[in-house]
Design a protein around this motif. Structure first.
Motif, PDB file in Angstrom:
ATOM      1  N   PRO A  90     107.982 -62.085  22.210  1.00 57.88           N
ATOM      2  CA  PRO A  90     108.689 -63.369  22.350  1.00 57.88           C
ATOM      3  C   PRO A  90     108.403 -64.333  21.194  1.00 57.88           C
ATOM      4  CG  PRO A  90     107.719 -62.734  24.444  1.00 57.88           C
ATOM      5  CD  PRO A  90     107.195 -61.764  23.432  1.00 57.88           C
ATOM      6  N   LEU A  91     107.150 -64.360  20.729  1.00 54.33           N
ATOM      7  CA  LEU A  91     106.824 -65.234  19.604  1.00 54.33           C
ATOM      8  C   LEU A  91     107.537 -64.766  18.342  1.00 54.33           C
ATOM      9  CD1 LEU A  91     105.317 -67.535  18.263  1.00 54.33           C
ATOM     10  CD2 LEU A  91     103.302 -66.039  18.071  1.00 54.33           C
ATOM     11  N   ALA A  92     107.597 -63.447  18.127  1.00 53.54           N
ATOM     12  CA  ALA A  92     108.307 -62.926  16.947  1.00 53.54           C
ATOM     13  C   ALA A  92     109.774 -63.329  16.967  1.00 53.54           C
ATOM     14  CB  ALA A  92     108.172 -61.407  16.896  1.00 53.54           C
ATOM     15  N   ARG A  97     112.260 -70.282  12.243  1.00 49.35           N
ATOM     16  CA  ARG A  97     111.812 -70.312  10.850  1.00 49.35           C
ATOM     17  C   ARG A  97     110.996 -71.572  10.511  1.00 49.35           C
ATOM     18  NH1 ARG A  97     113.585 -65.696   7.521  1.00 49.35           N
ATOM     19  NH2 ARG A  97     114.865 -64.531   9.005  1.00 49.35           N
ATOM     20  N   PRO A  98     109.880 -71.806  11.191  1.00 46.61           N
ATOM     21  CA  PRO A  98     109.046 -72.965  10.830  1.00 46.61           C
ATOM     22  C   PRO A  98     108.482 -72.779   9.430  1.00 46.61           C
ATOM     23  CG  PRO A  98     107.829 -71.506  12.266  1.00 46.61           C
ATOM     24  CD  PRO A  98     109.235 -70.971  12.226  1.00 46.61           C
ATOM     25  N   ARG A 107     109.062 -60.662  10.376  1.00 44.46           N
ATOM     26  CA  ARG A 107     109.462 -60.432   8.984  1.00 44.46           C
ATOM     27  C   ARG A 107     110.224 -61.626   8.407  1.00 44.46           C
ATOM     28  NH1 ARG A 107     111.490 -54.069   8.958  1.00 44.46           N
ATOM     29  NH2 ARG A 107     109.520 -53.198   9.751  1.00 44.46           N
ATOM     30  N   ALA A 108     109.683 -62.831   8.696  1.00 43.95           N
ATOM     31  CA  ALA A 108     110.339 -64.052   8.229  1.00 43.95           C
ATOM     32  C   ALA A 108     109.606 -64.706   7.071  1.00 43.95           C
ATOM     33  CB  ALA A 108     110.455 -65.049   9.395  1.00 43.95           C
ATOM     34  N   GLY A 109     108.493 -64.111   6.651  1.00 36.71           N
ATOM     35  CA  GLY A 109     107.764 -64.639   5.503  1.00 36.71           C
ATOM     36  C   GLY A 109     107.160 -66.011   5.736  1.00 36.71           C
ATOM     37  N   ILE A 110     106.719 -66.278   6.960  1.00 34.61           N
ATOM     38  CA  ILE A 110     106.181 -67.600   7.306  1.00 34.61           C
ATOM     39  C   ILE A 110     104.678 -67.634   7.006  1.00 34.61           C
ATOM     40  CG2 ILE A 110     105.783 -69.251   9.184  1.00 34.61           C
ATOM     41  CD1 ILE A 110     108.253 -67.859  10.557  1.00 34.61           C
TER      42      ILE A 110
END
Length: 358
Positions: A51-53, A60-61, A83-86
């Motif tokens: 869920p967090l993913a 996209r914070p 895989r959002a590069g955060i």
């Protein structure tokens, strides 16, 4: 401390979202109303990974911040899955090795073991003291390339104001010419109150003294039995929780930290901010760092009631300067912590406009 930091970031105009495995807890009412809450609807960190993913992939914070080892590991795995590069900032608050040895929850123990594989890929591991950083590096067999120390936000204007109120305990208001010692913390083996009580028994052989211990915890029956066996019922009060411990920190003749281990001992910094006359164990970790090697309070070995009793007598005979203690506490203000975190966020993710902090 996390709530205080989030509120401090909001006060600077930052957008903050608090992600909860399940929307419950004693501190929700303390959150700034501007903080958005997201309930993942799970009871355990491990079941919150997917869920967090999904949330990270959607929202996209600019930065993801997590606290405590098992939550840090779950957040890191969710961030990889998204895989959002955060950029991820994982905050460690205590001695990992000591904590691991006491764990009984199997899934949390697994998370601790996974930390040594997960932590090298996290953008920044923040430890709340130099001692905590050393413990994290030792436990995870890590390298310092992605580690740094940022002290917790502790001192606020509200704390200072509360310290000026009248102390609520009868021993600090009865006018008796008997020194009062103060200890604060959970009634747990970690806090070493059994050693403090033994030290007070020894101090009483030299002079009259009273001890107030604020806090509750699982060792109350054992500590009460110890008081009974040492005939200390009239000299030591296990006073439970206090609405305002800061007024008592200011009014007591000495503040005693008897811990066997800490991360960054909040109560020690609070006592400094109240101008307290401090005696502390040189435990891993925090007291040596906070008191700068004994400059702002006396340091004694862990689990040594003889040394603690002697240091208490010395503190009562020659109190340390309260103004110097309060000046040292200014290094642990909310504003300073917010400044340090915002500088870290800017380094990890140069901001455009007002960012969202997850």
């Amino acid at each position: 401390m996390a709530v205080l930091l989030m509120n401090g970031l909001v006060a600077r105009g930052e957008r903050v979202t608090l992600i909860l495995a399940r929307r419950e807890g004693p501190y929700l009412d303390d959150l700034d109303p501007a903080i958005e809450l997201v309930d993942l609807g799970n009871r355990r960190s491990i079941s919150s990974i997917r869920p967090l993913a999904r949330w990270l992939r959607s929202a996209r914070p600019d930065v993801l911040v997590s606290h405590l080892t098992h939550v840090n590991v779950a957040a890191a795995l969710a961030n990889r899955l998204a895989r959002a590069g955060i950029p991820h900032v994982a905050v460690e608050h205590n001695q990992m090795g000591q904590n691991y040895a006491l764990l009984t929850n199997r899934s949390v123990k697994v998370a601790y073991r996974l930390a040594r594989f997960v932590y090298p890929g996290i953008a920044r591991i923040v430890s709340v003291s130099q001692g905590v950083e050393a413990a994290v590096l030792a436990f995870t067999r890590g390298r310092a390339h992605n580690h740094q120390v940022i002290h917790n936000p502790v001192v606020t204007d509200g704390l200072v104001a509360l310290s000026g109120e009248a102390p609520e305990h009868r021993w600090l208001a009865d006018g008796a010419d008997i020194p009062v010692l103060l200890g604060c913390g959970r009634l747990h083996h970690q806090k070493g109150f059994d050693v403090l009580i033994s030290a007070v028994r020894q101090v009483l052989d030299d002079r009259p003294v009273r001890l107030v211990i604020l806090g509750e915890g699982p060792l109350r029956p054992q500590l009460e039995a110890q008081l009974s066996s040492l005939n200390l019922g009239d000299h030591v009060d296990l006073a439970g929780f206090s609405r305002n411990p800061f007024a008592m920190m200011r009014a007591a003749d000495a503040f005693i930290l008897s811990s066997r281990w800490e991360g960054l001992p909040t109560v020690l910094i609070e006592a400094l901010a109240c101008g307290a006359n401090i005696v502390a164990t040189d435990c891993p970790s925090g007291p040596m760092e906070v008191l700068e090697g004994g400059k702002f309070g006396r340091l004694v070995p862990v689990d040594d009631s003889d040394a603690l009793a002697k240091a208490i007598c010395a503190a009562l005979d020659a109190p340390l300067d309260s103004a110097s203690a309060m000046a040292r506490a200014s290094d642990f203000t909310l504003d300073r912590a917010v400044d340090n975190y915002m500088a870290l966020f800017d380094h990890l993710q140069p901001r455009r406009g007002k960012p969202s902090r997850g």
